[in-house]
Design an enzyme around this catalytic site. Structure first.
Site: not given
Ligand code: X8Z
Ligand code: ZN
Length: 614
Positions: A354-355, A384-385, A388, A412, A512, A522
């Site tokens: 997960h990024a 996106h990254e 950050h 975010e 998450h 988000y």
């Molecule tokens: O978790 C993330 C990022 C890292 S902060 C890749 N996002 C959420 C997800 O993947 O569920 C970005 C959009 C929503």
């Molecule tokens: Zn993020």
């Protein structure tokens, strides 16, 4: 560090944001001096706490980094150990901070006291054994997610499939049976987390309550420069602004998917089953674009195809994204970013794919961790990254407790704001596209974007609606899964594709939840990024349709964003928003402006259809 790091709030694993950085229990005694000496002033206490937290920060985040990029028993044990030490320190300072009267202190000290007390994402009871237990649970849940596999023929057999393998099916297949198999397969990894999660809720609530919060959810809602209940109402207000647009999108997508798969798979009057939306969590739907696209829309362009045909590598994609930020007048990323980041999935070990973006020293040691695939979606995630990373670099000169974004939605939103400027015109500018598609392509481009951004909105909201209710006890453990699906239906109009029971633990299959990263950020980011985009475009004198505006190369736009980032967490978030946009309120009308032509088209399509679900 989901996104970053901050001295506090982050969880044990120093992720995302916050400096929690705790000092060993009792460390504060050193600050406080020996018996008989005067208690430090609030200013002395906060300064000393910061110093201790920062002193221990790097070691803890290194342990967390190694665990996330090399999951095994040893790294998990070490990360849990450092996590427990960090948590102990954080709790110790939080409790001490709670003994001061923030209201009677000068602004900056008051802000620091409140951060020390309420900045944690995870609190724990001040009890060594419980801290140890909580840290182990948190670390174990994340490792279970990161190394999770569906193994229909038993562990470690050749038929095991990882999340990436299962996502390949969900993202690309049009076969409902194969989709269901992959969807259910991934959800076999989470039932074993259920007992851990239940205990996690108990212990973290105990910790939050010791700090004066009703529960962990109330602690999370306290970080927005307004009373926690007002924040929940603010989120509802923003959702009400965009819900009609979402409902129209859901209605159209459901009708088209029902045509494709048949009414026995997609009931044209019910919630859309979660396995046919082109995403493992049905959180963004752009992979079903072909099935729902406006038939008359001119073909836009295929960024995935372009990247692949040019033979772009993972690191080249990151370089291109960096180029956008530097075009705004921002600095190049440090050399260590390039040598220490993980861009490609290692073949020889388990990692959390997960990024995420990390600032290991709360200074220049910024890194991202991804398993990049060469496609348009990951190109966007790279922006996106890097958002950050640039935010982290932007606030690195603040005092440690203020090295974080104005609120977590801002962190975010930054990179996504940049990604909204990755327009056809920009792609022509950087030589990825030969010529801009004509205006006839806009409806299609807007649809693709709406499937990503508008579809996401209720998902962005409901994850924490579920957790808030779990933390408050409104949803007891025996209703975890049922409550999850109630919310999925209520907000998204998305339903379970097969029978789900309390034997399952479907929330645990979303990163998450085991990763303990708050999710309302988000939702806020999806509102804020359009607001930032619209207002920056206006500020630089742009007048055309919002989806064709790019701030690429515009130093005035860069200056505004840099000013917002440099503030860090030192001021209430409306000040940061004002620096970039001139406005002090979050406002979802920008998303409505952006999608206005599509909204009109959806209304026409839906004429005669019975929208809504029950
Ligand atoms: O978790 C993330 C990022 C890292 S902060 C890749 N996002 C959420 C997800 O993947 O569920 C970005 C959009 C929503
Ligand atoms: Zn993020």
């Amino acid at each position: 560090m989901m996104f970053s790091s901050s001295l506090l709030s982050s969880s044990l694993r120093f992720r995302a944001s916050s400096l929690v950085f705790p000092a060993a229990v009792g460390a504060f005694l050193l600050l406080a001096g020996c018996a008989g000496e005067e208690r430090p002033t609030a200013a002395e206490f906060t300064a000393a706490a910061e110093e201790t937290l920062i002193e221990h920060y790097y070691d803890g985040s290194r342990a967390a980094w190694v665990q996330s990029t090399y999951i095994n028993e040893d790294t998990t044990a070490l990360a849990a150990r450092f996590g427990a030490e960090g948590l102990t320190r954080a709790v110790d300072f939080a409790q001490e901070a709670a003994t001061y009267d923030a209201a009677s202190e000068a602004d900056e000290v008051a802000r620091k006291l409140n951060l020390l007390r309420g900045g944690l994402t995870l609190a724990a009871p001040a009890d060594e054994a419980k801290i140890e237990e909580l840290s182990q649970i948190a670390t174990r849940m994340e490792a279970a997610y990161g190394s999770g596999k569906h193994c229909p023929d038993g562990p470690d057999t050749s038929t095991c499939r990882s999340l990436g393998d299962l996502e390949d099916v969900i993202d690309n297949s049009r076969d409902a049976d194969a989709l269901l198999d992959a969807w259910e397969g991934w959800r076999t990894i989470s039932p074993p987390m259920r007992a851990d999660y239940q205990r996690f809720v108990e212990l973290s609530n105990e910790g939050a309550q010791a700090l004066g919060f009703a529960d962990t959810g109330a602690m999370w809602r306290s970080k927005y420069d307004m009373p926690p209940d007002d924040f929940a109402a603010e989120v509802d207000r923003l959702w009400d602004q965009v819900k009609p647009l979402y409902d129209d999108l859901q209605c159209h997508v459901r009708a088209e998917l029902s045509d494709h798969h048949g009414a026995d798979v997609v009931d044209p009057a019910g919630p859309i089953p979660a396995h046919v939306l082109g995403n493992m969590w049905a959180q963004s739907w752009s992979n079903v674009y072909d099935l729902v696209a406006p038939p008359a829309a001119a073909p836009g362009y295929d960024l995935t195809g372009i990247l692949r045909s040019r033979g772009a590598s993972e690191v080249e994609m990151v370089r291109m994204a960096e180029g956008f930020f530097t075009s705004l007048g921002m600095e190049s990323l440090p050399d260590t970013f390039w040598t220490r980041s993980q861009f490609v999935k290692p073949q020889d070990r388990e990692v959390v794919c997960h990024a995420s973006a990390w600032q290991l020293d709360l200074d220049e040691d910024v890194r991202i961790k991804m398993c990049i695939d060469i496609n348009a979606e990951d190109f966007s995630t790279i922006h996106h990254e890097l958002g950050h990373s640039y935010y982290q670099l932007g606030y690195r000169d603040r005092v440690p407790l203020f090295r974080d974004s104005a609120n977590d939605g801002f962190h975010e939103a930054l990179g996504d704001t940049i990604a909204l400027s990755v327009t056809p015109g920009y792609l022509v500018d950087i030589g990825l596209l030969d010529e801009e598609p004509s205006a006839d392509a806009d409806l299609g481009l807007l649809m693709r974007m709406a499937l990503d951004k508008v579809a996401f909105l209720p998902f962005g909201l409901l994850i924490d609606r579920w957790r808030w209710a779990v933390f408050s006890g409104e949803v007891p453990p025996e209703e975890y899964n049922a409550a999850w699906w109630r919310l999925r239906e209520q907000y998204q109009g998305v339903g379970a594709p097969s029978e789900r029971t309390e034997e399952h633990f479907d929330p645990g299959a979303k990163y998450h939840v085991p990763g303990n990263t708050p999710y309302t950020r988000y939702f806020l980011a999806h509102i804020l990024q359009f607001q930032l985009h619209r207002d920056l475009c206006e500020a630089i004198g742009y007048e055309g349709p919002l989806n064709r505006c790019s701030i690429y190369g515009n130093e005035e736009a860069g200056r505004r964003l840099s000013e917002m980032m440099a503030m860090g967490l030192s001021r209430p978030w409306p000040d940061a928003l004002e620096a970039a946009t001139g406005s002090r309120e979050m406002d979802a009308t920008a998303i409505l402006d952006y999608f206005a032509p599509l909204a009109e088209w959806l209304k026409e399509q839906n004429e005669g259809r019975a929208c809504g679900w029950s």
